[in-house]
Design a protein around this motif. Structure first.
Motif, PDB file in Angstrom:
ATOM      1  N   ARG A 275       1.640   2.667   3.524  1.00 47.95           N
ATOM      2  CA  ARG A 275       0.665   2.255   2.511  1.00 47.95           C
ATOM      3  C   ARG A 275       0.718   3.268   1.374  1.00 47.95           C
ATOM      4  O   ARG A 275       0.525   4.463   1.600  1.00 47.95           O
ATOM      5  CB  ARG A 275      -0.738   2.193   3.108  1.00 47.95           C
ATOM      6  CG  ARG A 275      -0.858   1.326   4.348  1.00 47.95           C
ATOM      7  CD  ARG A 275      -2.150   1.654   5.088  1.00 47.95           C
ATOM      8  NE  ARG A 275      -2.339   0.858   6.277  1.00 47.95           N
ATOM      9  CZ  ARG A 275      -1.818   1.140   7.473  1.00 47.95           C
ATOM     10  NH1 ARG A 275      -1.041   2.207   7.621  1.00 47.95           N
ATOM     11  NH2 ARG A 275      -2.047   0.378   8.519  1.00 47.95           N
ATOM     12  N   TRP A 276       0.967   2.787   0.178  1.00 46.23           N
ATOM     13  CA  TRP A 276       1.058   3.668  -0.990  1.00 46.23           C
ATOM     14  C   TRP A 276      -0.029   3.276  -1.982  1.00 46.23           C
ATOM     15  O   TRP A 276      -0.158   2.111  -2.353  1.00 46.23           O
ATOM     16  CB  TRP A 276       2.428   3.566  -1.646  1.00 46.23           C
ATOM     17  CG  TRP A 276       3.580   3.801  -0.727  1.00 46.23           C
ATOM     18  CD1 TRP A 276       4.411   2.860  -0.198  1.00 46.23           C
ATOM     19  CD2 TRP A 276       4.024   5.053  -0.196  1.00 46.23           C
ATOM     20  NE1 TRP A 276       5.347   3.445   0.614  1.00 46.23           N
ATOM     21  CE2 TRP A 276       5.134   4.803   0.642  1.00 46.23           C
ATOM     22  CE3 TRP A 276       3.608   6.375  -0.342  1.00 46.23           C
ATOM     23  CZ2 TRP A 276       5.824   5.796   1.298  1.00 46.23           C
ATOM     24  CZ3 TRP A 276       4.292   7.373   0.323  1.00 46.23           C
ATOM     25  CH2 TRP A 276       5.379   7.090   1.126  1.00 46.23           C
ATOM     26  N   VAL A 277      -0.810   4.262  -2.427  1.00 46.55           N
ATOM     27  CA  VAL A 277      -1.897   4.026  -3.382  1.00 46.55           C
ATOM     28  C   VAL A 277      -1.680   4.940  -4.590  1.00 46.55           C
ATOM     29  O   VAL A 277      -1.398   6.139  -4.436  1.00 46.55           O
ATOM     30  CB  VAL A 277      -3.281   4.300  -2.762  1.00 46.55           C
ATOM     31  CG1 VAL A 277      -4.382   4.020  -3.774  1.00 46.55           C
ATOM     32  CG2 VAL A 277      -3.483   3.440  -1.521  1.00 46.55           C
ATOM     33  N   ARG A 278      -1.784   4.370  -5.782  1.00 45.77           N
ATOM     34  CA  ARG A 278      -1.560   5.121  -7.016  1.00 45.77           C
ATOM     35  C   ARG A 278      -2.681   4.839  -8.005  1.00 45.77           C
ATOM     36  O   ARG A 278      -3.118   3.701  -8.164  1.00 45.77           O
ATOM     37  CB  ARG A 278      -0.204   4.725  -7.620  1.00 45.77           C
ATOM     38  CG  ARG A 278       0.107   5.419  -8.938  1.00 45.77           C
ATOM     39  CD  ARG A 278       1.498   5.068  -9.442  1.00 45.77           C
ATOM     40  NE  ARG A 278       1.646   3.647  -9.712  1.00 45.77           N
ATOM     41  CZ  ARG A 278       2.666   3.127 -10.388  1.00 45.77           C
ATOM     42  NH1 ARG A 278       3.619   3.909 -10.840  1.00 45.77           N
ATOM     43  NH2 ARG A 278       2.750   1.817 -10.580  1.00 45.77           N
TER      44      ARG A 278
ATOM     45  N   ARG B  67     -11.101   3.212  -0.049  1.00 44.60           N
ATOM     46  CA  ARG B  67     -11.446   3.969   1.167  1.00 44.60           C
ATOM     47  C   ARG B  67     -10.354   3.841   2.212  1.00 44.60           C
ATOM     48  O   ARG B  67      -9.922   4.821   2.802  1.00 44.60           O
ATOM     49  CB  ARG B  67     -12.774   3.475   1.736  1.00 44.60           C
ATOM     50  CG  ARG B  67     -14.000   4.020   1.017  1.00 44.60           C
ATOM     51  CD  ARG B  67     -15.261   3.673   1.794  1.00 44.60           C
ATOM     52  NE  ARG B  67     -15.551   2.255   1.728  1.00 44.60           N
ATOM     53  CZ  ARG B  67     -16.001   1.531   2.752  1.00 44.60           C
ATOM     54  NH1 ARG B  67     -16.150   2.084   3.945  1.00 44.60           N
ATOM     55  NH2 ARG B  67     -16.250   0.246   2.607  1.00 44.60           N
ATOM     56  N   TYR B  68      -9.906   2.630   2.431  1.00 41.70           N
ATOM     57  CA  TYR B  68      -8.795   2.425   3.352  1.00 41.70           C
ATOM     58  C   TYR B  68      -8.200   1.048   3.117  1.00 41.70           C
ATOM     59  O   TYR B  68      -8.830   0.160   2.540  1.00 41.70           O
ATOM     60  CB  TYR B  68      -9.235   2.571   4.818  1.00 41.70           C
ATOM     61  CG  TYR B  68     -10.280   1.571   5.287  1.00 41.70           C
ATOM     62  CD1 TYR B  68      -9.927   0.278   5.678  1.00 41.70           C
ATOM     63  CD2 TYR B  68     -11.619   1.927   5.371  1.00 41.70           C
ATOM     64  CE1 TYR B  68     -10.862  -0.632   6.115  1.00 41.70           C
ATOM     65  CE2 TYR B  68     -12.575   1.025   5.809  1.00 41.70           C
ATOM     66  CZ  TYR B  68     -12.195  -0.253   6.178  1.00 41.70           C
ATOM     67  OH  TYR B  68     -13.133  -1.166   6.619  1.00 41.70           O
TER      68      TYR B  68
ATOM     69  N   PHE C 252       2.227  -1.565  -1.690  1.00 41.62           N
ATOM     70  CA  PHE C 252       1.882  -0.699  -2.812  1.00 41.62           C
ATOM     71  C   PHE C 252       0.600  -1.200  -3.469  1.00 41.62           C
ATOM     72  O   PHE C 252       0.457  -2.395  -3.761  1.00 41.62           O
ATOM     73  CB  PHE C 252       3.013  -0.681  -3.841  1.00 41.62           C
ATOM     74  CG  PHE C 252       4.306  -0.139  -3.291  1.00 41.62           C
ATOM     75  CD1 PHE C 252       4.611   1.202  -3.404  1.00 41.62           C
ATOM     76  CD2 PHE C 252       5.215  -0.976  -2.652  1.00 41.62           C
ATOM     77  CE1 PHE C 252       5.798   1.705  -2.906  1.00 41.62           C
ATOM     78  CE2 PHE C 252       6.410  -0.483  -2.157  1.00 41.62           C
ATOM     79  CZ  PHE C 252       6.693   0.863  -2.274  1.00 41.62           C
ATOM     80  N   VAL C 253      -0.325  -0.273  -3.706  1.00 41.73           N
ATOM     81  CA  VAL C 253      -1.598  -0.578  -4.360  1.00 41.73           C
ATOM     82  C   VAL C 253      -1.699   0.292  -5.605  1.00 41.73           C
ATOM     83  O   VAL C 253      -1.583   1.524  -5.526  1.00 41.73           O
ATOM     84  CB  VAL C 253      -2.796  -0.323  -3.435  1.00 41.73           C
ATOM     85  CG1 VAL C 253      -4.094  -0.739  -4.128  1.00 41.73           C
ATOM     86  CG2 VAL C 253      -2.637  -1.068  -2.124  1.00 41.73           C
TER      87      VAL C 253
ATOM     88  N   LYS D 185      -7.209  -5.846   4.861  1.00 33.69           N
ATOM     89  CA  LYS D 185      -8.604  -5.548   4.561  1.00 33.69           C
ATOM     90  C   LYS D 185      -8.634  -4.311   3.676  1.00 33.69           C
ATOM     91  O   LYS D 185      -8.218  -3.223   4.082  1.00 33.69           O
ATOM     92  CB  LYS D 185      -9.406  -5.314   5.832  1.00 33.69           C
ATOM     93  CG  LYS D 185      -9.615  -6.584   6.660  1.00 33.69           C
ATOM     94  CD  LYS D 185     -10.518  -6.328   7.850  1.00 33.69           C
ATOM     95  CE  LYS D 185     -10.756  -7.606   8.653  1.00 33.69           C
ATOM     96  NZ  LYS D 185     -11.515  -8.609   7.889  1.00 33.69           N
ATOM     97  N   LEU D 186      -9.126  -4.488   2.457  1.00 34.02           N
ATOM     98  CA  LEU D 186      -9.188  -3.417   1.468  1.00 34.02           C
ATOM     99  C   LEU D 186     -10.639  -3.015   1.275  1.00 34.02           C
ATOM    100  O   LEU D 186     -11.474  -3.842   0.893  1.00 34.02           O
ATOM    101  CB  LEU D 186      -8.575  -3.878   0.147  1.00 34.02           C
ATOM    102  CG  LEU D 186      -8.540  -2.859  -0.990  1.00 34.02           C
ATOM    103  CD1 LEU D 186      -7.541  -1.754  -0.688  1.00 34.02           C
ATOM    104  CD2 LEU D 186      -8.196  -3.539  -2.305  1.00 34.02           C
ATOM    105  N   ALA D 187     -10.943  -1.743   1.545  1.00 33.01           N
ATOM    106  CA  ALA D 187     -12.311  -1.241   1.436  1.00 33.01           C
ATOM    107  C   ALA D 187     -12.445  -0.358   0.203  1.00 33.01           C
ATOM    108  O   ALA D 187     -11.644   0.559  -0.007  1.00 33.01           O
ATOM    109  CB  ALA D 187     -12.682  -0.455   2.689  1.00 33.01           C
ATOM    110  N   LEU D 188     -13.466  -0.629  -0.613  1.00 27.48           N
ATOM    111  CA  LEU D 188     -13.771   0.155  -1.810  1.00 27.48           C
ATOM    112  C   LEU D 188     -14.970   1.063  -1.542  1.00 27.48           C
ATOM    113  O   LEU D 188     -15.474   1.128  -0.424  1.00 27.48           O
ATOM    114  CB  LEU D 188     -14.034  -0.781  -2.993  1.00 27.48           C
ATOM    115  CG  LEU D 188     -12.917  -1.771  -3.328  1.00 27.48           C
ATOM    116  CD1 LEU D 188     -13.352  -2.682  -4.470  1.00 27.48           C
ATOM    117  CD2 LEU D 188     -11.629  -1.048  -3.679  1.00 27.48           C
ATOM    118  N   ASN D 189     -15.438   1.751  -2.588  1.00 24.75           N
ATOM    119  CA  ASN D 189     -16.575   2.661  -2.440  1.00 24.75           C
ATOM    120  C   ASN D 189     -17.763   1.943  -1.825  1.00 24.75           C
ATOM    121  O   ASN D 189     -18.108   0.817  -2.226  1.00 24.75           O
ATOM    122  CB  ASN D 189     -16.990   3.213  -3.799  1.00 24.75           C
ATOM    123  CG  ASN D 189     -15.842   3.828  -4.564  1.00 24.75           C
ATOM    124  OD1 ASN D 189     -14.821   3.183  -4.770  1.00 24.75           O
ATOM    125  ND2 ASN D 189     -16.001   5.067  -4.985  1.00 24.75           N
TER     126      ASN D 189
END
Length: 467
Positions: free
Chosen positions: A452-455, A435-436, A209-210, A248-252
């Motif tokens: 994968r959960w994003v909130r 992004r992913y 969870f993110v 691996k967490l990708a941002l803008n």
């Protein structure tokens, strides 16, 4: 015999031993106990045997009637030579006592860590879950502090020394269950699982969870213009992945930090940021990708702050006038400047009135639903509650104030400021996006596809309009 390569460690002299003993004593706590909202002692751990158990009753009496008045006590106070330091979480008092002059910041941080560890190991943080997990929580307290000296407060580190299994408190099911229309969403209660479940069969599927939380602070002028604005953002995670894989967490891609020159339209510019100690930033400057192995429990991956070009979620427009020598009128209009497919919830508007106020009557707009108003004569504060407010909509409150004394020019100074509290799910004004989230496969995850959960959640922090 040949001499040793390393010289023997010198023995401490008597004065040095006394100094170390005093330092350890000034960094230690005497007791830690949890009290219910009714004052019942839920958990009581006496580390040093210096104080009697009656400190619980003394604390609860003074926290409600501090200095003999009907007022709450400050978070740190002293009574009869005993220091009391406490925080309140979900109605439960977490209290630390000490007869020594320990660091208040250390004690308060320790209490915050205790609440976090309890939630990680129990899943749900409530009085019922605490009472159902006595053995587990006492075991945690014994490992977190020894003889009053704080040892470790990391959920990941404590896991190797904890052997009691949690008792899970299931949420009461409703008689009528709503159908699940979107399989790509999950309930917010899905994160209320103990961290020990990730390595057990009862833990269910692999998932992570993110949460992107943004707290908005804005100060408005009476004409509606923004005087000051800022966003305090947090990227928070909770992992239930087996095998502890690398993430691996990708941002803008169009993300600038600090004094970097902003490019075209749509660039997200943050002033500063910091990361968790487990994060590696090898690819962050070039690709805006952070890599890490998530520790057990809930943890903050990244904190960031933004003060430039903030989208204002809600605007406040106040109009004040004196309609007579004993009457005043305040009209407040709120406009939701969020997308039409988003909605603000739990909206609360409050403003103080003059001390000479005898009564206040408030009315909302015609046909308004899900709204209520209340005037607290003791605190002299008017509250306006709105359950839900969709993007692009406007609501108006008209409050007529009756005074006991003739109005003067100082009446306007006593009214306000107008404060606003709100929460907007699935929206963030900074446009910072994930992004992913890539999960690098391990030997135990070759055949599985973790969820994968994003909130995204936006909340008010200090949202004020001056009059």
């Amino acid at each position: 015999p040949a001499p040793s390569s390393s010289p023997p460690r010198p023995k401490l002299r008597g004065c040095e031993q006394q100094l170390l003993g005093r330092l350890a004593r000034h960094m230690s706590i005497s007791q830690l106990f949890l009290l219910s909202p009714r004052g019942d002692s839920i958990i009581h751990r006496d580390y040093r045997g210096e104080l009697e158990r009656s400190t619980c009753e003394i604390f609860f009496k003074n926290v409600k009637f501090y200095q003999g008045k009907h007022q709450e006590a400050p978070p740190i106070f002293n009574i009869d030579g005993v220091n009391y330091m406490y925080i309140k979480k979900n109605g439960i008092f977490f209290v630390v006592t000490s007869i020594d002059n320990i660091s208040p910041s250390l004690a308060m941080e320790f209490l915050l860590r205790v609440t976090k560890v309890f939630k990680d190991y129990c899943g749900v943080f409530s009085e019922e879950s605490i009472r159902s997990n006595f053995l587990l929580l006492y075991e945690l307290l014994d490992e977190m502090a020894d003889n009053g000296c704080i040892q470790g407060t990391s959920s990941d580190t404590l896991k190797a020394y904890i052997f009691n299994e949690p008792v899970v408190i299931e949420k009461k099911k409703m008689k009528f269950q709503l159908p699940k229309f979107n399989p790509k969403t999950t309930s917010s209660d899905a994160t209320n699982k103990p961290i020990s479940f990730k390595d057990s069969k009862q833990g269910g599927r692999d998932e992570i969870f993110v949460d992107i939380f943004e707290r908005v602070s804005i100060t408005f002028h009476s004409n509606g213009n923004v005087l000051h604005s800022s966003i305090d953002g947090t990227i928070q995670m909770k992992s239930y992945l087996s095998g502890n894989p690398e993430l691996k967490l990708a941002l803008n891609e169009e993300l600038t930090i600090g004094k970097e020159r902003a490019g075209n339209y749509g660039v997200v510019q943050i002033d500063d940021c910091n990361f968790h100690e487990c994060v590696r930033l090898d690819d962050f400057d070039s690709q805006r990708i952070i890599s890490f192995h998530p520790p057990d429990g809930e943890f903050v991956v990244m904190n960031y702050r933004i003060t430039n070009d903030i989208k204002v979620p809600f605007r406040i427009f106040p109009f004040f006038e004196l309609s007579g020598p004993y009457k005043a009128e305040l009209i407040i209009k709120i406009r939701a400047d969020i997308p039409e497919n988003n909605s603000g919830t739990n909206i609360l508007v409050q403003f103080p009135v003059p001390k000479s106020t005898s009564s206040v009557s408030s009315t909302t707009g015609i046909g308004a639903t899900g709204q209520s108003t209340e005037y607290d004569s003791k605190k002299q504060v008017v509250s306006w509650k709105i359950k839900k407010m969709t993007g692009g909509s406007e609501h108006t409150l008209r409050s007529k104030i009756v005074l006991t004394k003739p109005s003067t020019t100082s009446v306007k100074k006593e009214i306000g400021p107008v404060s606003l509290q709100f929460e907007v799910p699935l929206y963030n004004p900074s446009n910072l996006q994930v992004r992913y989230l890539r999960i690098m496969p391990t030997s135990s995850q070759q055949q599985s596809n973790p969820y994968r959960w994003v909130r995204y959640v936006t909340k008010s922090q200090s949202y004020v309009c001056r009059l």
